[in-house]
Scaffold this motif. Structure first.
Motif, PDB file in Angstrom:
ATOM      1  N   ALA A 134       0.850  -1.201   0.000  1.00 18.16           N
ATOM      2  CA  ALA A 134       0.000   0.000   0.000  1.00 18.16           C
ATOM      3  C   ALA A 134       0.885   1.250   0.000  1.00 18.16           C
ATOM      4  O   ALA A 134       1.853   1.334   0.778  1.00 18.16           O
ATOM      5  N   PRO A 135       0.593   2.203  -0.896  1.00 22.19           N
ATOM      6  CA  PRO A 135       1.394   3.434  -0.912  1.00 22.19           C
ATOM      7  C   PRO A 135       1.415   4.113   0.456  1.00 22.19           C
ATOM      8  O   PRO A 135       0.394   4.159   1.156  1.00 22.19           O
ATOM      9  N   VAL A 136       2.580   4.606   0.825  1.00 22.23           N
ATOM     10  CA  VAL A 136       2.750   5.289   2.113  1.00 22.23           C
ATOM     11  C   VAL A 136       2.689   6.790   1.863  1.00 22.23           C
ATOM     12  O   VAL A 136       3.422   7.322   1.021  1.00 22.23           O
ATOM     13  N   ILE A 137       1.805   7.481   2.578  1.00 23.02           N
ATOM     14  CA  ILE A 137       1.660   8.932   2.440  1.00 23.02           C
ATOM     15  C   ILE A 137       2.030   9.583   3.768  1.00 23.02           C
ATOM     16  O   ILE A 137       1.361   9.364   4.786  1.00 23.02           O
ATOM     17  N   GLU A 138       3.101  10.350   3.765  1.00 18.79           N
ATOM     18  CA  GLU A 138       3.588  11.005   4.971  1.00 18.79           C
ATOM     19  C   GLU A 138       3.388  12.512   4.855  1.00 18.79           C
ATOM     20  O   GLU A 138       3.806  13.119   3.862  1.00 18.79           O
ATOM     21  N   THR A 139       2.747  13.107   5.842  1.00 14.90           N
ATOM     22  CA  THR A 139       2.577  14.561   5.867  1.00 14.90           C
ATOM     23  C   THR A 139       3.749  15.174   6.621  1.00 14.90           C
ATOM     24  O   THR A 139       3.952  14.905   7.810  1.00 14.90           O
ATOM     25  N   GLN A 140       4.537  15.974   5.906  1.00 15.53           N
ATOM     26  CA  GLN A 140       5.726  16.575   6.499  1.00 15.53           C
ATOM     27  C   GLN A 140       6.138  17.779   5.648  1.00 15.53           C
ATOM     28  O   GLN A 140       5.702  17.916   4.495  1.00 15.53           O
ATOM     29  N   ASN A 141       6.927  18.656   6.236  1.00 13.29           N
ATOM     30  CA  ASN A 141       7.404  19.794   5.489  1.00 13.29           C
ATOM     31  C   ASN A 141       8.307  19.330   4.342  1.00 13.29           C
ATOM     32  O   ASN A 141       9.251  18.563   4.554  1.00 13.29           O
ATOM     33  N   VAL A 142       7.983  19.777   3.144  1.00 11.18           N
ATOM     34  CA  VAL A 142       8.758  19.423   1.946  1.00 11.18           C
ATOM     35  C   VAL A 142       9.568  20.646   1.545  1.00 11.18           C
ATOM     36  O   VAL A 142       9.015  21.677   1.124  1.00 11.18           O
ATOM     37  N   ASN A 143      10.880  20.537   1.680  1.00 13.58           N
ATOM     38  CA  ASN A 143      11.746  21.699   1.434  1.00 13.58           C
ATOM     39  C   ASN A 143      12.697  21.471   0.254  1.00 13.58           C
ATOM     40  O   ASN A 143      13.714  22.159   0.145  1.00 13.58           O
ATOM     41  N   ILE A 144      12.373  20.542  -0.623  1.00 17.23           N
ATOM     42  CA  ILE A 144      13.235  20.299  -1.785  1.00 17.23           C
ATOM     43  C   ILE A 144      12.970  21.365  -2.840  1.00 17.23           C
ATOM     44  O   ILE A 144      11.956  22.071  -2.814  1.00 17.23           O
ATOM     45  N   GLU A 145      13.900  21.464  -3.780  1.00 17.26           N
ATOM     46  CA  GLU A 145      13.744  22.423  -4.888  1.00 17.26           C
ATOM     47  C   GLU A 145      12.892  21.793  -5.978  1.00 17.26           C
ATOM     48  O   GLU A 145      13.145  20.678  -6.430  1.00 17.26           O
ATOM     49  N   PHE A 146      11.875  22.508  -6.395  1.00 12.90           N
ATOM     50  CA  PHE A 146      10.996  22.027  -7.469  1.00 12.90           C
ATOM     51  C   PHE A 146      11.423  22.635  -8.797  1.00 12.90           C
ATOM     52  O   PHE A 146      12.034  23.683  -8.857  1.00 12.90           O
TER      53      PHE A 146
END
Length: 276
Positions: free
Chosen positions: A264-276
């Motif tokens: 099952a896909p894992v969905i984690e809610t967290q701050n995403v600070n990578i460059e898009f």
């Protein structure tokens, strides 16, 4: 009908071929989310027209990181007919079909999602970056989450179909006894489907309200079908007696099994600070 060869088309943010404009897959190369197209007449370069096409991101998108489908097995060769003097000889048997390849497994991928406000369009845009841990390749996808969705797939590849058996050759004809027809070749087995990959998604709190716009699939691939047996060779004609036909080839003994679904896909809610 427009003769595109009469024009010079220059595109910033995409490509143009035979009347079709294709946006660059890497959206980071599209400046200010706008594709610029410049067209000029080759016979008179002073005739120029420039178009600016803003991207609205209101269409669904698909990010495919699934396994490859297995190749179909080669078909068996057909038996040849023999026509020597005297009694006719038996036709050659058809060759067996080859077994198919298995489908490849889906990839293990990391997904990063964040909402960024577009000043130009005055709306929220969902930025989704996908990276394969198997190939180190990935891509950036942008959608308007109020109107569109993005499907991220790591499905297993389908198994190939078994090759068909070759048909038996006809028996030789003669003034005496006709030859027996050749037997059909047996079909090959189907390939197994690949297993689904692994998906881990990191969702920034800014995108928490738009998780319904993120669709994840990592299903196992479908197994391939077995190949059918080859047709019989016809008996040869003979003035004394015609030959009997050969036997039909057997179908492949099995179809490929379906691949297993990934976890099952894992969905984690967290701050995403990578460059898009």
């Amino acid at each position: 009908l427009t003769q595109w060869s009469d024009y010079l088309i220059e595109v910033d943010g995409g490509t143009f071929e035979n009347g079709v404009l294709t946006i660059n897959r890497d959206l980071k190369t599209v400046k200010n989310n706008t594709v610029t197209l410049k067209a000029s007449v080759k016979s008179d370069p002073s005739v120029v027209k420039q178009f600016e096409i803003p991207l609205l991101f209101d269409g669904d998108q698909y990010a495919g990181f699934g396994g490859y489908c297995g190749r179909t097995g080669a078909g068996g060769y057909h038996g040849g007919g023999l026509k020597p003097p005297g009694d006719g000889e038996k036709g050659n048997d058809g060759g067996d079909g080859a077994d198919a390849e298995d489908g490849g497994d889906g990839q293990e991928i990391q997904v990063y999602a964040k909402v960024i406000k577009s000043a130009d369009l005055n709306k929220d845009l969902l930025y989704v970056k996908v990276k394969s841990l198997n190939t180190d390749k990935g891509g950036l996808y942008i959608v308007d989450p109020a109107k569109a969705k993005i499907t991220v797939s790591a499905n297993g590849g389908c198994g190939g179909n078994g090759g068909k058996g070759g048909g038996g050759g006809p028996g030789g004809s003669s003034q005496g006894y006709g030859g027996k027809g050749g037997n059909g070749g047996n079909g090959g087995n189907g390939g197994n489907g690949g297993n689904g990959g692994k998906i881990i998604a990191h969702v920034d709190p800014s995108a928490a309200a738009y998780t319904s716009a993120l669709i994840f699939t990592n299903n196992g691939g479908e197994g391939g079908s077995y190949g059918s047996g080859g047709a019989v060779g016809s008996g040869g004609n003979g003035n004394t007696k015609s030959g009997n036909q050969g036997n039909y080839g057997k179908d492949g003994s099995r179809s490929g099994r379906n691949g297993m679904n990934g976890p099952a896909p894992v969905i984690e809610t967290q701050n995403v600070n990578i460059e898009f």
